[in-house]
Enzyme design. Structure first.
Site, PDB file in Angstrom:
ATOM      1  N   TRP A  34      58.138  71.500  14.786  1.00  0.00           N
ATOM      2  CA  TRP A  34      59.278  70.598  14.808  1.00  0.00           C
ATOM      3  C   TRP A  34      60.546  70.146  14.143  1.00  0.00           C
ATOM      4  O   TRP A  34      59.993  70.388  12.890  1.00  0.00           O
ATOM      5  CB  TRP A  34      58.522  68.644  15.330  1.00  0.00           C
ATOM      6  CG  TRP A  34      59.219  67.494  15.083  1.00  0.00           C
ATOM      7  CD1 TRP A  34      58.945  67.327  16.445  1.00  0.00           C
ATOM      8  CD2 TRP A  34      59.877  66.972  14.983  1.00  0.00           C
ATOM      9  NE1 TRP A  34      60.385  65.593  15.744  1.00  0.00           N
ATOM     10  CE2 TRP A  34      60.631  66.137  14.661  1.00  0.00           C
ATOM     11  CE3 TRP A  34      59.855  67.015  12.491  1.00  0.00           C
ATOM     12  CZ2 TRP A  34      61.702  65.163  14.274  1.00  0.00           C
ATOM     13  CZ3 TRP A  34      60.675  65.851  12.319  1.00  0.00           C
ATOM     14  CH2 TRP A  34      61.174  64.975  12.466  1.00  0.00           C
ATOM     15  N   SER A 100      53.030  74.094  11.674  1.00  0.00           N
ATOM     16  CA  SER A 100      53.658  72.602  11.996  1.00  0.00           C
ATOM     17  C   SER A 100      52.841  71.818  13.212  1.00  0.00           C
ATOM     18  O   SER A 100      51.954  71.747  13.409  1.00  0.00           O
ATOM     19  CB  SER A 100      54.826  72.671  11.728  1.00  0.00           C
ATOM     20  OG  SER A 100      54.810  70.927  10.967  1.00  0.00           O
ATOM     21  N   MET A 101      53.673  71.240  13.464  1.00  0.00           N
ATOM     22  CA  MET A 101      53.634  70.831  14.439  1.00  0.00           C
ATOM     23  C   MET A 101      52.656  71.698  16.001  1.00  0.00           C
ATOM     24  O   MET A 101      51.520  70.862  16.523  1.00  0.00           O
ATOM     25  CB  MET A 101      54.665  69.645  15.576  1.00  0.00           C
ATOM     26  CG  MET A 101      53.946  69.512  16.690  1.00  0.00           C
ATOM     27  SD  MET A 101      55.696  68.119  17.647  1.00  0.00           S
ATOM     28  CE  MET A 101      54.945  67.515  18.934  1.00  0.00           C
ATOM     29  N   ASP A 229      55.225  72.611  -0.385  1.00  0.00           N
ATOM     30  CA  ASP A 229      55.971  72.136   1.347  1.00  0.00           C
ATOM     31  C   ASP A 229      56.009  70.502   0.654  1.00  0.00           C
ATOM     32  O   ASP A 229      54.788  69.859   0.413  1.00  0.00           O
ATOM     33  CB  ASP A 229      54.593  72.405   2.172  1.00  0.00           C
ATOM     34  CG  ASP A 229      55.066  71.938   3.446  1.00  0.00           C
ATOM     35  OD1 ASP A 229      55.878  70.942   3.511  1.00  0.00           O
ATOM     36  OD2 ASP A 229      54.001  72.997   4.387  1.00  0.00           O
ATOM     37  N   HIS A 258      58.491  74.851   3.251  1.00  0.00           N
ATOM     38  CA  HIS A 258      57.311  74.101   4.319  1.00  0.00           C
ATOM     39  C   HIS A 258      58.196  75.507   5.210  1.00  0.00           C
ATOM     40  O   HIS A 258      56.816  76.211   6.324  1.00  0.00           O
ATOM     41  CB  HIS A 258      57.874  73.486   5.381  1.00  0.00           C
ATOM     42  CG  HIS A 258      57.292  72.848   6.525  1.00  0.00           C
ATOM     43  ND1 HIS A 258      55.739  72.977   6.520  1.00  0.00           N
ATOM     44  CD2 HIS A 258      57.723  72.641   8.133  1.00  0.00           C
ATOM     45  CE1 HIS A 258      55.352  72.721   7.661  1.00  0.00           C
ATOM     46  NE2 HIS A 258      56.292  72.061   8.402  1.00  0.00           N
TER      47      HIS A 258
END
Length: 307
Positions: A34, A100-101, A229, A258
């Site tokens: 995202w 991530s998401m 991150d 990230h």
């Protein structure tokens, strides 16, 4: 352009999802983060598609070239969308790679549908197990922090994207791990997303508890996270996830932000190839849960991001 239609169910109406498939090799489905779309995997697909990997990417509903419905952005629906893709392509022995998401989609998919068709899992900078601070998750991030992010998006989504992109890739006064042209490209992807989907998915990944889902992962799992991150801090995410998934291999990328899928693309690609193509089995790693020594690219200065 290839699309598939998600299955009609009691939880969401069908939508058209854009996907790409390199068609040959060991099937790997890449699930984007995202507020990006599947374009973020460019440097993985270009490299891995010619090395025995069948690279399958798709745009989450509301992002990229997929439909932009008003509803269906909770993880139950998103996991159902992933299942529809697997059913459409009729593949099994799949490796799922979530960033991530996208790590949440993997966890919820396995929590709901099991691992019958899944051979391996890779979680990169994942939001699992639970981002939000609650009474039984005191180390999480406070709701006020997510509320502030939501407000910034509502007031100036473009401005938010610029600042977000710099933090995402670890850009600072002395640290320039990506070019301005790359940041501009990143911003263009962010702005292609539905504003509504951007906000709804923020709510989903910040409030969904994946702890029970993770307990059902019973296939070889590789967890990768940068220890610098600032978007998804490693201490509240992958470090906890590694203790909840039996046999998980945990690789820490020292000094990485990230967006390590670009800042450490060569090393990430090597680790993906090694893990996906080698003969790991669940039984072979079940009793060998470990945390690797922090991985450090010798061409980068420790913990600075300087080239």
């Amino acid at each position: 352009m290839p699309y598939y239609q998600t299955s009609k169910s009691s939880i969401a109406e069908p939508v058209n999802i854009y996907y790409e498939d390199s068609t040959r090799g060991k099937p790997v489905i890449f699930i984007h983060g995202w507020p990006m779309d599947s374009q973020m995997w460019e440097y993985q697909v270009n490299e891995l598609a010619g090395k025995g990997i069948r690279c399958i990417t798709y745009d989450r509903r509301g992002f990229g070239k997929s439909d932009r419905p008003r509803h269906g952005y909770d993880y139950d629906v998103l996991a159902a969308d992933l299942k529809s893709l697997i059913d459409e392509l009729n593949v099994d022995k799949i490796s799922l790679v979530g960033f991530s998401m996208g790590g949440g989609e993997i966890a919820r998919y396995i929590g709901r549908y099991g691992t019958e068709k899944i051979e391996k899992v890779v979680l990169i900078g994942s939001v699992t197990p639970f981002m939000l601070q609650t009474d039984d998750n005191p180390e999480g991030l406070p709701q006020a922090q997510f509320d502030e992010t939501e407000q910034k998006i509502r007031e100036d989504r473009a401005g938010f994207g610029v600042g977000f992109g710099k933090m995402f890739y670890g850009v600072g006064l002395l640290s320039k791990p990506v070019s301005q042209a790359f940041l501009d490209w990143n911003q263009s992807i962010i702005m292609q997303a539905s504003p509504h989907a951007t906000l709804e998915c923020l709510k989903s990944f910040s409030t969904t508890d994946f702890r029970e889902d993770l307990s059902k992962i019973n296939v070889p799992t590789l967890i990768i996270h940068g220890d610098s991150d600032k978007n998804v801090p490693i201490e509240i995410s992958s470090r906890k996830t590694s203790s909840l998934v039996p046999g998980a291999i945990f690789k820490i990328y020292a000094g990485e932000p990230h967006g390590l899928f670009y800042t450490q693309k060569d090393s990430l690609n090597d680790h993906l190839l090694e893990f996906i193509l080698e003969g790991h089995t669940y039984d072979s790693i079940l009793d060998k849960t470990y945390e690797e020594e922090p991985f450090q690219d010798p061409l980068r200065m420790p913990n600075t991001g300087l080239i």
